[in-house]
Design a protein around this motif. Structure first.
Motif, short mmCIF file in Angstrom:
data_model
loop_
_atom_site.label_atom_id
_atom_site.label_comp_id
_atom_site.label_asym_id
_atom_site.label_seq_id
_atom_site.Cartn_x
_atom_site.Cartn_y
_atom_site.Cartn_z
N UNK A 124 31.79 111.08 23.40
CA UNK A 124 32.83 111.43 22.38
C UNK A 124 34.30 111.38 23.07
N UNK A 125 35.31 111.10 22.33
CA UNK A 125 36.72 110.68 23.01
C UNK A 125 37.36 112.22 23.13
N UNK A 126 37.73 112.37 24.29
CA UNK A 126 38.54 113.62 24.68
C UNK A 126 39.84 113.84 23.66
N UNK A 127 39.78 114.98 23.36
CA UNK A 127 41.18 115.53 22.46
C UNK A 127 41.16 114.97 20.87
N UNK A 128 39.77 114.36 20.67
CA UNK A 128 39.93 113.73 19.23
C UNK A 128 39.36 115.05 18.25
N UNK A 129 39.78 114.69 17.06
CA UNK A 129 39.37 115.78 15.87
C UNK A 129 37.91 116.16 16.02
N UNK A 130 37.07 115.15 15.95
CA UNK A 130 35.76 115.48 16.01
C UNK A 130 35.23 115.86 17.25
N UNK A 146 34.96 111.07 27.17
CA UNK A 146 35.59 109.57 27.52
C UNK A 146 37.09 109.62 27.23
N UNK A 147 37.67 108.86 27.83
CA UNK A 147 39.31 108.86 27.68
C UNK A 147 39.59 108.12 26.51
N UNK A 151 35.72 103.42 26.23
CA UNK A 151 34.92 103.79 27.21
C UNK A 151 33.64 104.30 26.60
N UNK A 152 33.86 105.06 25.63
CA UNK A 152 32.43 105.43 24.83
C UNK A 152 31.50 104.41 24.43
N UNK A 155 29.89 102.93 27.57
CA UNK A 155 28.69 103.58 27.97
C UNK A 155 27.55 103.79 27.10
N UNK A 156 27.93 103.47 25.58
CA UNK A 156 26.52 103.30 24.70
C UNK A 156 26.05 102.11 25.05
N UNK A 157 26.81 100.94 25.40
CA UNK A 157 26.00 99.81 25.67
C UNK A 157 25.22 99.73 26.94
N UNK A 158 25.84 100.53 27.89
CA UNK A 158 24.87 100.66 29.17
C UNK A 158 23.76 101.44 29.08
N UNK A 159 23.72 102.39 28.00
CA UNK A 159 22.53 102.97 27.90
C UNK A 159 22.71 104.53 28.47
N UNK A 160 24.07 104.83 28.77
CA UNK A 160 24.50 106.21 29.68
C UNK A 160 24.51 107.32 28.59
#
Length: 239
Positions: A124-130, A146-147, A151-152, A155-160
């Motif tokens: 998830x993205x830091x500081x976002x509403x969700x 993630x910033x 970047x998120x 990370x999903x594409x890399x399976x992290x």
């Protein structure tokens, strides 16, 4: 300049903060100029107040909210959140947007409930509403921050991570680009977007709320949403 305009724009220029992290509300055209729902609403407000307009550009919601006490902008567009409300005075929401998970191709969860119950890592993205909401819900211990959305997604594409959280319409578009990925049901939240000002300008805040409510009642908000590909049923009528 009228007294009301002075309350809105003490520097003589209506400075509007745009959050480019929300691609449903704002984007850039081929020349790099801002466009979208937030831009149209900002222009309507500037015309209503007879004020010159200047956009302040931010790539993330957290950058907008973090600068609320720095006299960097006069009006912004953000999702309502109690943490943000400490420094930002929100109108009632004018549009609702769902927050959903985009599951990776190898994610074993069949739906959002299984994802959280299994304790799988979710980006998830830091500081976002969700993110602010998810940090208060079950599964918060398994969030990976993630910033930004790029970047998120990487990370999903890399399976992290097994999945990432985001705005549903954006997640649906990203799923089309990634075979095997899918948006999980149900949505984990309803994101309610509002206009807002830094705390401490009560006259302007009340006038902003009245302006937005009038746009909604006259159907202008719905027209703006439809012009940018968002169903007008997502429009809300502020009190």
């Amino acid at each position: 300049m009228t007294p009301l305009a002075q309350h809105f724009a003490p520097h003589g220029l209506l400075r509007i903060a745009l959050n480019h992290g929300n691609r449903i509300l704002v984007s850039r055209d081929r020349e790099g100029r801002a466009q979208g729902i937030s831009v149209d609403l900002a222009q309507a407000l500037a015309a209503h107040l007879d004020l010159p307009l200047a956009f302040q550009h931010y790539e993330r919601a957290v950058d907008v909210s973090a600068s609320a006490t720095e006299d960097a902008w006069d009006v912004c567009f953000l999702a309502v959140d109690p943490e943000r409300a400490r420094t930002i005075a929100f109108t009632d929401p004018y549009v609702k947007i769902e927050g959903s998970y985009l599951a990776g191709a190898d994610c074993p969860a069949g739906d959002a409930v299984e994802l959280i119950a299994a304790g799988l890592p979710v980006g998830s993205v830091v500081g976002s509403a969700y993110t602010l909401t998810l940090q208060r819900l079950p599964g918060a211990d398994h969030l990976v921050l993630y910033p930004d959305i790029f970047a998120a997604l990487d990370s999903l594409d890399r399976g992290q991570v097994a999945a990432i959280a985001g705005i549903r319409a954006v997640m649906e578009k990203e799923a089309v680009l990634r075979p095997g990925t899918r948006v999980l049901e149900p949505a984990f939240m309803e994101i309610r977007q509002a206009m807002a000002m830094p705390q401490g300008r009560p006259e302007a805040s009340a006038a902003l709320a009245a302006f937005l409510a009038d746009l909604a009642r006259r159907g202008v908000t719905g027209d703006i949403l439809e012009a940018h590909g968002v169903d007008r049923s997502c429009a809300l009528t502020p009190a």
